[in-house]
Write a protein that holds these residues in place. Structure first.
Motif, PDB file in Angstrom:
ATOM      1  N   ALA A 117       8.122  -2.908  -4.932  1.00 52.76           N
ATOM      2  CA  ALA A 117       6.901  -2.374  -4.321  1.00 52.76           C
ATOM      3  C   ALA A 117       5.885  -2.002  -5.401  1.00 52.76           C
ATOM      4  O   ALA A 117       4.684  -2.242  -5.232  1.00 52.76           O
ATOM      5  CB  ALA A 117       7.232  -1.163  -3.459  1.00 52.76           C
ATOM      6  N   GLN A 118       6.356  -1.465  -6.512  1.00 52.82           N
ATOM      7  CA  GLN A 118       5.441  -1.127  -7.610  1.00 52.82           C
ATOM      8  C   GLN A 118       4.805  -2.388  -8.185  1.00 52.82           C
ATOM      9  O   GLN A 118       3.609  -2.424  -8.472  1.00 52.82           O
ATOM     10  CB  GLN A 118       6.186  -0.372  -8.714  1.00 52.82           C
ATOM     11  CG  GLN A 118       6.593   1.025  -8.333  1.00 52.82           C
ATOM     12  CD  GLN A 118       7.477   1.683  -9.400  1.00 52.82           C
ATOM     13  OE1 GLN A 118       7.867   1.051 -10.359  1.00 52.82           O
ATOM     14  NE2 GLN A 118       7.776   2.954  -9.200  1.00 52.82           N
ATOM     15  N   THR A 120       4.356  -5.238  -6.659  1.00 54.35           N
ATOM     16  CA  THR A 120       3.442  -5.774  -5.654  1.00 54.35           C
ATOM     17  C   THR A 120       2.112  -5.038  -5.687  1.00 54.35           C
ATOM     18  O   THR A 120       1.048  -5.656  -5.622  1.00 54.35           O
ATOM     19  CB  THR A 120       4.070  -5.665  -4.248  1.00 54.35           C
ATOM     20  OG1 THR A 120       5.321  -6.341  -4.250  1.00 54.35           O
ATOM     21  CG2 THR A 120       3.164  -6.246  -3.182  1.00 54.35           C
ATOM     22  N   GLN A 121       2.162  -3.727  -5.796  1.00 53.78           N
ATOM     23  CA  GLN A 121       0.932  -2.937  -5.855  1.00 53.78           C
ATOM     24  C   GLN A 121       0.130  -3.282  -7.102  1.00 53.78           C
ATOM     25  O   GLN A 121      -1.094  -3.403  -7.055  1.00 53.78           O
ATOM     26  CB  GLN A 121       1.248  -1.431  -5.824  1.00 53.78           C
ATOM     27  CG  GLN A 121       0.010  -0.573  -5.726  1.00 53.78           C
ATOM     28  CD  GLN A 121      -0.782  -0.834  -4.457  1.00 53.78           C
ATOM     29  OE1 GLN A 121      -0.226  -1.000  -3.386  1.00 53.78           O
ATOM     30  NE2 GLN A 121      -2.097  -0.895  -4.572  1.00 53.78           N
ATOM     31  N   LEU A 122       0.807  -3.491  -8.222  1.00 49.87           N
ATOM     32  CA  LEU A 122       0.124  -3.876  -9.458  1.00 49.87           C
ATOM     33  C   LEU A 122      -0.564  -5.225  -9.287  1.00 49.87           C
ATOM     34  O   LEU A 122      -1.708  -5.410  -9.717  1.00 49.87           O
ATOM     35  CB  LEU A 122       1.128  -3.930 -10.615  1.00 49.87           C
ATOM     36  CG  LEU A 122       0.564  -4.219 -11.993  1.00 49.87           C
ATOM     37  CD1 LEU A 122      -0.375  -3.107 -12.423  1.00 49.87           C
ATOM     38  CD2 LEU A 122       1.692  -4.362 -12.992  1.00 49.87           C
ATOM     39  N   ARG A 124      -1.626  -6.500  -6.479  1.00 47.75           N
ATOM     40  CA  ARG A 124      -2.768  -6.308  -5.577  1.00 47.75           C
ATOM     41  C   ARG A 124      -3.945  -5.677  -6.304  1.00 47.75           C
ATOM     42  O   ARG A 124      -5.101  -6.010  -6.053  1.00 47.75           O
ATOM     43  CB  ARG A 124      -2.366  -5.434  -4.396  1.00 47.75           C
ATOM     44  CG  ARG A 124      -1.543  -6.163  -3.380  1.00 47.75           C
ATOM     45  CD  ARG A 124      -1.230  -5.306  -2.178  1.00 47.75           C
ATOM     46  NE  ARG A 124      -0.403  -6.047  -1.248  1.00 47.75           N
ATOM     47  CZ  ARG A 124       0.589  -5.522  -0.559  1.00 47.75           C
ATOM     48  NH1 ARG A 124       0.876  -4.243  -0.684  1.00 47.75           N
ATOM     49  NH2 ARG A 124       1.294  -6.263   0.250  1.00 47.75           N
ATOM     50  N   ASP A 125      -3.653  -4.750  -7.211  1.00 48.38           N
ATOM     51  CA  ASP A 125      -4.719  -4.099  -7.965  1.00 48.38           C
ATOM     52  C   ASP A 125      -5.417  -5.069  -8.910  1.00 48.38           C
ATOM     53  O   ASP A 125      -6.578  -4.882  -9.243  1.00 48.38           O
ATOM     54  CB  ASP A 125      -4.165  -2.910  -8.762  1.00 48.38           C
ATOM     55  CG  ASP A 125      -3.709  -1.782  -7.852  1.00 48.38           C
ATOM     56  OD1 ASP A 125      -4.102  -1.757  -6.664  1.00 48.38           O
ATOM     57  OD2 ASP A 125      -2.943  -0.914  -8.331  1.00 48.38           O
ATOM     58  N   ARG A 127      -5.790  -8.467  -8.424  1.00 45.63           N
ATOM     59  CA  ARG A 127      -5.868  -9.709  -7.660  1.00 45.63           C
ATOM     60  C   ARG A 127      -6.836 -10.713  -8.283  1.00 45.63           C
ATOM     61  O   ARG A 127      -6.544 -11.896  -8.374  1.00 45.63           O
ATOM     62  CB  ARG A 127      -6.279  -9.405  -6.231  1.00 45.63           C
ATOM     63  CG  ARG A 127      -6.353 -10.645  -5.366  1.00 45.63           C
ATOM     64  CD  ARG A 127      -6.598 -10.303  -3.945  1.00 45.63           C
ATOM     65  NE  ARG A 127      -5.369  -9.697  -3.444  1.00 45.63           N
ATOM     66  CZ  ARG A 127      -5.207  -9.239  -2.224  1.00 45.63           C
ATOM     67  NH1 ARG A 127      -6.175  -9.308  -1.367  1.00 45.63           N
ATOM     68  NH2 ARG A 127      -4.067  -8.715  -1.832  1.00 45.63           N
TER      69      ARG A 127
END
Length: 167
Positions: A117-118, A120-122, A124-125, A127
């Motif tokens: 999840a971490q 994935t968030q990175l 997305r940030d 992109r």
């Protein structure tokens, strides 16, 4: 009367003497504070680290903006059939990712899911950077494909001409 070390005349009255002593104390206090600040290595290192962090953040923002601009330029140069194929492939990939994500949620251990999840968030940030890299990979693939179809080795001068962007 005699002169003090600062070449200031000594006080004629007790009140002037008190003012001179107070002024000297203030100067001495400021000097001590300045020396203490110079010898406080932890604070100085923290200040330098903060400055470097701010500089790195500014450089990252600049690079992110440049990558987004480059991605936009590359995207504008892609022909419509390539864009359509990419959109179709992206839709298929999203569907498969959804299926894989569901399976992942059912079978993965909790610590591994948290780390994922971490990550994935990175992603997305960042992109725009990832999209620029993907666009660059597509362009390189197309160039290599074009060069191999012509059965000529890819000469650096030809590659440079292919990638020359007009600003």
């Amino acid at each position: 009367m005699t002169q003090s070390p600062n070449d200031e005349p000594t006080a004629a009255t007790p009140e002037e003497l008190r003012e001179q002593v107070e002024h000297t104390r203030e100067e001495l206090g400021q000097t001590v504070e300045a020396l203490a600040a110079k010898t406080d290595l932890k604070t100085r290192a923290q200040e330098k680290a903060n400055a470097a962090k701010e500089q790195a953040g500014a450089k990252a923002a600049q690079l992110k903006e440049k990558a987004a601009h480059s991605a936009h330029l590359v995207q504008d140069k892609l022909p419509d059939p390539v864009k359509d194929k990419a959109a179709h492939a992206a839709e298929q990939a999203r569907a498969k990712i959804g299926e894989a994500g569901q399976m992942w949620q059912e079978k993965a251990p909790e610590p591994v899911r948290q780390k994922t999840a971490q990550g994935t968030q990175l992603a997305r940030d960042n992109r725009n950077v990832l999209l620029a890299a993907a666009a660059g990979a597509v362009v390189m693939w197309l160039v290599c494909r074009r060069c191999s179809s012509q059965r000529k080795p890819a000469h650096p001068a030809r590659l440079r001409d292919l990638f020359r962007l007009t600003a």
